[in-house]
Structure formats: C-alpha cells, structure tokens
Design an enzyme around this catalytic site. Structure first.
Site, PDB file in Angstrom:
ATOM      1  N   ASN A  79      40.865  35.368  49.830  1.00  0.00           N
ATOM      2  CA  ASN A  79      41.688  35.169  48.648  1.00  0.00           C
ATOM      3  C   ASN A  79      41.305  33.835  48.014  1.00  0.00           C
ATOM      4  O   ASN A  79      41.777  32.781  48.412  1.00  0.00           O
ATOM      5  CB  ASN A  79      43.169  35.181  49.035  1.00  0.00           C
ATOM      6  N   ASP A  80      40.434  33.917  47.017  1.00  0.00           N
ATOM      7  CA  ASP A  80      39.907  32.719  46.363  1.00  0.00           C
ATOM      8  C   ASP A  80      40.986  31.832  45.792  1.00  0.00           C
ATOM      9  O   ASP A  80      40.728  30.676  45.448  1.00  0.00           O
ATOM     10  CB  ASP A  80      39.043  33.144  45.163  1.00  0.00           C
ATOM     11  N   CYS A  81      42.142  32.392  45.618  1.00  0.00           N
ATOM     12  CA  CYS A  81      43.197  31.673  44.913  1.00  0.00           C
ATOM     13  C   CYS A  81      44.220  31.049  45.853  1.00  0.00           C
ATOM     14  O   CYS A  81      45.186  30.444  45.404  1.00  0.00           O
ATOM     15  CB  CYS A  81      43.872  32.608  43.930  1.00  0.00           C
ATOM     16  N   ASN A  90      44.540  28.228  47.616  1.00  0.00           N
ATOM     17  CA  ASN A  90      43.810  26.956  47.694  1.00  0.00           C
ATOM     18  C   ASN A  90      44.709  25.902  48.330  1.00  0.00           C
ATOM     19  O   ASN A  90      45.402  25.170  47.652  1.00  0.00           O
ATOM     20  CB  ASN A  90      43.371  26.517  46.293  1.00  0.00           C
ATOM     21  N   GLN A 136      38.755  26.155  42.729  1.00  0.00           N
ATOM     22  CA  GLN A 136      37.841  26.444  43.832  1.00  0.00           C
ATOM     23  C   GLN A 136      37.027  25.225  44.261  1.00  0.00           C
ATOM     24  O   GLN A 136      36.559  25.166  45.377  1.00  0.00           O
ATOM     25  CB  GLN A 136      36.898  27.586  43.453  1.00  0.00           C
TER      26      GLN A 136
END
Ligand code: BGC
Ligand code: NOJ
Length: 827
Positions: free
Chosen positions: A489-491, A493, A506
């Site tokens: 899940n790139d989001c 963070n 990112q």
C-alpha cells in the site's frame, strides 16, 4: 445500460456507440512498438518507452477528454452542405454518423461506420516483429452514383521525450524538423544531433497534398474538429520548421457506385546505424535506404492481410495455452480471452501508459512487474525470464530495490527512490512461479549484477537470498518487518509526516523508520520464505544436475525464518478476529479494534491466509468472515474500514484521499483476488467465486453507467461504500488486478497450478458447478482436464490416462508424451 457486447467467437468487444461513458481503449503492439487506441481512434504511439520515445503527441486531461489520435477525415467533394466532412471514427469531427461500431480485439481495433452511403472501415494494428502500425482504411461507395472523396490523415508528432515535450516550449518550438520525400512524411526532430531514430508516416496512394505544420493544417484558432484544410479540401503542402510538426496526407479518390478501395497508412519508428544516418553521408538528409523496403512491403494490401492473420494466429496460440469451459460465461470469457490479454498488457506496460497513467510519471514498477509476471508467465515464459533478469539487475546489494526502472534504459530510477520494504520479496514469488511453470532451474545460475554495476554479478539465486535477508535485517520493536517508505500500500506512509503541500508522500521521510512495522510484509515474508524453502529443497535435490556456483543455505533456514515470523504475527499481528495492519511510528497499532478509523484492512487478511496462517485452526476462516462482515460490498471488497475521515499526519497519503476513493477505503481491486485465494485455501469455493464475480468486468457489463470503465478489463479501483459514486471504476487496464485475478481463478478456484513436480489439480469451485473442463499447456504437454462433482467437498480423485494417481499432482510424463487426459472427481 450496455454500450456494446462481447463477441467471444472473434475474441472482440464490440462497442456500439462512440459516446461511451469514458474512452474505452485498447492496446496495439506487444513487443517493442506500442499504441493506445480509443473507440474513437484517440491515443498515441511510442517505441518501448512511453516517456523517452514517444512518437505521437497526446494531451491528457483534455477537453473533450479524448482528443488527439490517429485521425482520418473524409470529405465529400461534391456535397454542398457545411457538414460535408466527417471522421469515420466520429471523433474528432463529431459529424453524426448513420452507423458506428468499434471492435477491440487482441492487439487490434477495427472501427466501422457509414455516412451518406459511404461505408468505411479502419483496421489498426501492429504487425508482429515490426516497429510500425498500420491503419488500413476500406472505403465502399454504397450510393448509386459516383463519389468524389478526399481523405485526410492526421497525427501530431511528439518531439520524443514526452515529459520535455509537454513542458519545454522555449526550446521545442524551434527544433521541429521534417522531410517529405516521394510522398512519405519523415519526422526527424533532433536527428541532426544525437538521435539516430526518426518516425515515418506513409500512404499507399499518390498524394494530392500533404501537411506537416499544425497551424497550416488546422488554421489558427481552430482545433482538430474542423481543420481548415479539410474544410477547403486543399492541403497547404506545409513544411514544419519548428513549432508543431504533424503528419497529414491528402488522397483524392473517385469511387464508382458500389466500388471499394483500400488505402493503407503506416506510421513507424526506425533507427539507423550511427555511422549511416545521412544520405549522402555529408548531408543532413535521412538515410532512407534502410527503411524503404519495410515501407514498400506494408503498403501492399496482401502483406497487410498476411500480417493481420499473423497477429490473429499469434493470439490464438497464446490463448490456447489455457482454455476453460465452465458453467459460468463470465469466468470463461475472462479466463479464455480478456483476462489473459490484460496480463500481457500489464506485463508490457507495468503502470506506465494508459488513459490514467500519462506514460511520463512512472516506469516499470519493481513490485508491480514481479506481480504482473505471475499471470503472464505461461503465455511467453522466455519473456518472463528476461524480465526477471532485468528486474533483478536493478536490485541493490542490500537486497533492497529501486521502486521503478525505465524500460528503455533498464536502469533503476531514483525518482521514486527505494526503501519500499516489501519490494524485494515479490521477486522471490516471481522466480518461483517462473521455475514452476518452466522447470528452468538454470535461471537460478544466471549471473546478475546489482544496480546494473559490472563486476557485482552473482547468480540470480543469490538475489533471492538477499531479498529474504533484507526483511530479516530490518525488523522492528515487535519483531515484525519495518515498513520503510511503504509496503504494497504505497499510501500507508508511516515515516513520512508530511505537512507541506506538494511533497511526495513516497519520497518524503521525516522519521528514521526504526519503529513503524508492517503486518502485511510479515505475511508476505512468510509466503516468500516458504517459497524460498521449497525452491531451495528442489535446488538441493538437483545439485548434481545444475552447476551451482553459489553457497546454499539449507531449506530449513527459510522454513525456520517463516515459522519464527508466523509466531511473531500471532503475537503482535493478530487482533482476535482478524489480522492487524501495522504499527505506526509511535508504536501504536493500526487495523485493530482499538482504532477508531482503519480498524480492519484487507491486505493482511489476504496475504496471511495465502501464506497459510490459521488455515488449520479456524483463525483464517475467522479473519475471512471479518472481511465479509466489515469490508465486502456488492461491488467488491473495500480496502479498509472505517475510512479515514480526515488527514492523519502519521499515516500519510492513505488519509489524503476522500473516503471511499483509492487507498482510503476504495475497492482496490488488486487485493480482492487475495481474498479469493484465501477463501479457496480454506475450501470455500462459493465465497471465492462470489468475490470473483463481484469485480469481474464482464459480470459488471450491465452496470455501464455506474461502472463507466471498459467492461472487458479490470480497473485498479472501484469507488467504495463511503464514496458518493460507490461502484464507479477508475484507472482501468494497468493494475496488478489482472495478474492476481488470473492466478486466483485459474490456480486456486479452478485449482490448476504448476508445481516443480508436475501440474496440480485441486479445484475449489462453487457447489452448484457439477462439472467443468480445461485444457492447459504445461512444459510442452497438453493436459485435457475433465472435472466432475460427486459430492459437496473439495476432495479430489484423479485418473491420468485411465490410471489412478495418488494425491493431486500429475507427475511429469515421459519426454515423448505430448497429450495427457485427466479425469478428476471432486467429492
Ligand atoms: C497511489 C498514488 C501513488 C502511487 C505510487 C497509487 O496507488 O494512489 O497516489 O503515487 O500509487 O506508486
Ligand atoms: C499502485 C502501485 O502501482 C502498486 O505498486 C501499489 O501496490 C498500489 N498502488 C497500492 O498502493
């Protein structure tokens, strides 16, 4: 509402109106030359890399949304009305047509229309093995009088680097250069200096005129909808010096009543040897001797037909590698045609160029490409092999990975940096899938550098070992893997803490990353470490056969690592009714009953069960039941609940999206097949297939006005239940959904999966299915499989060529055997 229909016999989707809710697109080309084409002939073309070698220009987020493409204008020279010109693809002229149909097929698109008795059909495709596209226009005069027609083609050249092209006007307005020789238009911007490539745009007919300067063709203050040249019927024969080079041919034809004529246009990319760029050598004129034979070949109708048949049979062969016949038409259609096709597109494009990905923002994703390969590997294993080696060559010596690489240079790309701590583990899954499919253990010995640095080569197997070690070297306070910049899940963070608008979530890191942990990576690690153990076991037993140049850790090392991680997950990652998601930088849990928002996430439920956690003790079922209660909707399973109602500094981009969209509780389709696989793992075929149908594009075809995206391919996202537009899809085509759904349905629900020792058949299908048939090519052997149900469970009994076998793995046959017939009874 439907906007078209499937024509399965021809492997086409037939769009019946140009006014689809969004442009419904297709891809041309599957090797080096690629194009995107919409149902109204919008789109663009590029060679290998949508950013660095863009042939034609396209403006994203335009008005109308889809403007710019492979356009043709027809002009009725004897008609007197102001609407005497039209586009046979409707756009860009938008003159009303008497009929319209667009057929998107496997690597080609055919647009057919009629207006005032003039029928036209344009077939667009890229011949196999060539760096060019063909537009074959067939005109038929159905009137009972002769017709005097002008045909204008139109494309807008891109000055190669699409990023620079759309930003650097102070330079670009001065560099455009073309040549027009023997009716062929050549685009040669920057050829005079460091480029050794040019584009050509040719036509099979003698020209009545041409244009290469946009303003001369369109007229100032005009757009593509009503070019001045088309209005007047007179080309300006313009030569572009700077500004905006375009290509437009003008062909004039007289068609007798009933007469038919084919006109072929070809647009191509060509490279010359550096020392033979010019002809004569001391001139600045393109050396055309290398390209003219290609041109003259494809300007012949018979060659075009031959090339088209070649493309068709290429796809017949590819798709025949796996065909099924089940009681469900949506399953059959997606598995046999569209899902397999989409896996090729995602394999080729990763997340770079679609109608939602501009082709300049993102190269090939490391995790993306490894996953894309899972659904593609059986189609062309040799290409999967090459991809694996390319990906591994971008890996870093730490075992970590650049998040992306540029397809043209194959170099890791620092735009998005590295430190996404899940990245390396996907390589293990990809390699395992490849070796199971092919039996090619030799790939493990291939010397592969780190970060493409000569001298750092190590056998591929060593890269896998470092991938595993990378996680083990980065454990957090609970013993779970540190998340780094983000995991799948790139989001999410957790080390970003960004409070400045415009900062990248990112690449911004405000924390040293020693605290925030991911249960998802832990689950993925267990899965990957178990794969590594199994692979290693096979390598151990083959030691004498394969020339190993690396030191092997025993397979038990990986099994132990997996089991230690499992215990850690049960200790720190299990919430009682589902798996937790993460620990944030403060050491607080996320994805737990303790949380107000983000109490339960889909990803760890899928991945942990796929890794085998809780499958034998009921906890897997429990987690999946929680998914059903909290996350499932009729349009698919949402990513988490409750959605984040505001921005949380410590969570990052996930909470930046409005509730129900994208990673903030959207139906992020990529994760849905993990739940299908998990359901299959616990033996619940009804649930698995039910989830499969919820996001199956064909099954959603009737929801056209709500779904809006193409009904023949998966989209990345469908708006979740918190969204005002729940059920609306976005970001079609380029998504890991394609590969994972293919894996879920073929390998886990239909249960036909490659193993190191043979083809395994272990279906977990809906209770209502009394039978199904499949035909699978595996390591050069055709398996014809007939499955029948004689009880309500998932126990299988298998006969191979009439002989009962033990278990469910069909042993590899003797070398001369090419066909195997398999009868399976499920009880
Ligand atoms: C996110 C984007 C992000 C991207 C990174 C997407 O799913 O929604 O905002 O930049 O992944 O790869
Ligand atoms: C899209 C990215 O391409 C993919 O790598 C990522 O896993 C998903 N977004 C989820 O964030």
């Amino acid at each position: 509402m439907r906007y078209g229909h499937f024509d399965d016999a021809n492997r086409e989707y037939v769009i019946e109106t140009p006014e689809t809710p969004l442009p419904w697109i297709n891809y041309l080309g599957s090797e080096s030359y690629f194009g995107l084409i919409s149902n109204t002939a919008g789109g663009y073309s590029f060679y290998k890399d949508a950013r660095l070698r863009r042939l034609t220009r396209y403006r994203y987020n335009n008005t109308p949304l889809d403007m710019g493409g492979r356009y043709i204008y027809l002009r009725d020279n004897t008609a007197s009305d102001s609407a005497r010109a039209w586009s046979p693809s409707w756009m860009p002229a938008r003159t009303p047509l008497d009929s319209y149909e667009c057929r998107h097929g496997m690597g080609y698109t055919i647009i057919h229309s009629k207006r005032n008795g003039i029928e036209s059909q344009t077939r667009y495709f890229v011949p196999m093995g060539e760096n060019l596209e063909i537009w074959e226009l067939t005109l038929t005069n159905q009137r009972d009088t002769a017709a005097d027609l002008s045909i204008f083609s139109a494309i807008e050249f891109n000055l190669w680097d699409a990023m620079d092209d759309s930003t650097n006007f102070q330079r670009n307005y001065s560099i455009g250069q073309v040549e027009v020789v023997d009716d062929v238009i050549y685009h040669k911007t920057e050829y005079r200096e460091r480029r050794d490539h040019f584009a050509y745009f040719a036509c099979s007919e003698k020209l009545a005129g041409f244009d290469t300067q946009r303003e001369s063709f369109l007229g100032s203050y005009r757009g593509w909808e009503d070019p001045k040249v088309v209005e007047t019927g007179q080309s300006a024969n313009s030569i572009a010096h700077g500004w905006q080079p375009i290509g437009s041919h003008h062909v004039r034809v007289q068609l007798q009543a009933g007469e038919q004529k084919k006109i072929i246009f070809i647009l191509g990319y060509h490279e010359n040897p550096k020392d033979a760029k010019f002809d004569p050598p001391e001139s600045q004129v393109i050396n055309k001797r290398t390209v003219l034979p290609i041109l003259s070949k494809y300007l012949k109708a018979a060659e075009v037909d031959k090339a088209f048949e070649g493309l068709r049979s290429h796809w017949t062969n590819l798709l025949n590698k796996f065909q099924v016949h089940t009681p469900d038409e949506h399953t059959d259609r997606m598995v046999n045609i569209w899902n397999a096709y989409q896996t090729m597109i995602t394999f080729n494009m990763s997340r770079s160029a679609s109608y939602f990905e501009s082709g300049i923002g993102r190269g090939m994703g490391f995790r993306d490409s490894n996953q894309d390969l899972l659904g593609f590997v059986h189609l062309i294993p040799e290409r999967a092999r090459e991809r694996i080696l390319d990906l591994a060559a971008t890996q870093l010596e730490t075992g970590g990975a650049y998040h992306q690489y540029q397809p043209l240079t194959k170099r890791g790309n620092n735009d998005v940096g590295s430190g996404f701590n899940d990245d390396p583990l996907w390589l293990v899954l990809a390699v395992a899938a490849y070796v199971k499919e092919t039996g090619d253990f030799g790939i493990l010995n291939e010397p592969v550098p780190y970060d493409n640095k000569p001298g750092t080569e190590e056998p591929l197997y060593g890269h896998l070992a470092r991938s595993i070690q990378y996680t083990l070297d980065r454990l957090g306070p609970n013993g779970l893997p540190l998340i780094g910049r983000a995991d799948w899940n790139d989001c999410l963070n957790l080390n970003c803490f960004s409070d400045s608008p415009g900062q990248s979530f990112q690449t911004t890191t405000n924390k040293d990353g020693k605290v925030a942990e991911s249960v998802f990576i832990a689950g993925l690690f267990v899965l990957a470490a178990k794969e590594m153990a199994e692979l290693t076991k096979h390598v151990e037993s083959r030691k004498s056969k394969v020339n190993l140049t690396f030191d092997l850790r025993p397979s038990t090392y990986y099994l132990d690592a997996a089991s230690t991680m499992e215990s850690t997950i049960w200790k720190a990652g299990w919430d009682g009714e589902w798996f937790r998601r993460a620990y944030d930088d403060f050491g607080h849990v996320l994805g737990s009953k303790e949380n107000e928002e983000g109490r339960i996430f889909i990803e760890p439920q899928g991945i942990c069960v796929m890794a085998g956690l809780g499958v034998d003790d009921g906890r897997a079922e429990k987690a999946l039941d929680s998914v059903n209660v909290h996350l499932a909707t009729p349009h698919g399973v949402v990513l988490q609940q409750p959605a984040f109602s505001k921005y949380y500094l410590h969570l990052g981009e996930i909470s930046s999206y409005p509730p129900g969209y994208k990673e903030n509780a959207g139906i992020f389709c990529h994760t849905n097949p993990w739940i299908m696989i998990a359901e299959a793992k616990v033996g619940r075929g009804d649930k698995a297939h039910d989830y499969y149908l919820r996001i199956n594009p064909s099954a959603r075809e009737g929801l056209g006005d709500l779904h809006r995206c193409e009904p023949y391919v998966y989209a990345q996202m469908i708006a979740g239940k918190d969204a005002a537009t729940h059920g609306e899809a976005k970001n079609s085509w380029l998504t890991g959904t394609a590969a994972w759904n293919y894996v879920a349905i073929t390998q886990w629900i239909l249960g036909i999966r490659p193993t190191y020792d043979g083809l395994q058949v272990s279906p977990v299908v809906p209770g209502t299915w009394s039978q199904f048939e499949a035909s699978r090519e595996f390591r050069g052997v055709r398996y014809s499989i007939k499955v029948e149900r004689s009880g309500a469970g998932n126990q299988v009994h298998i006969e191979v060529d009439g002989n009962v076998i033990e278990g469910n793995v069909i042993p590899l046959p003797a070398e001369n055997v090419k066909d195997i017939s398999v009868r399976v009874t499920i009880k």
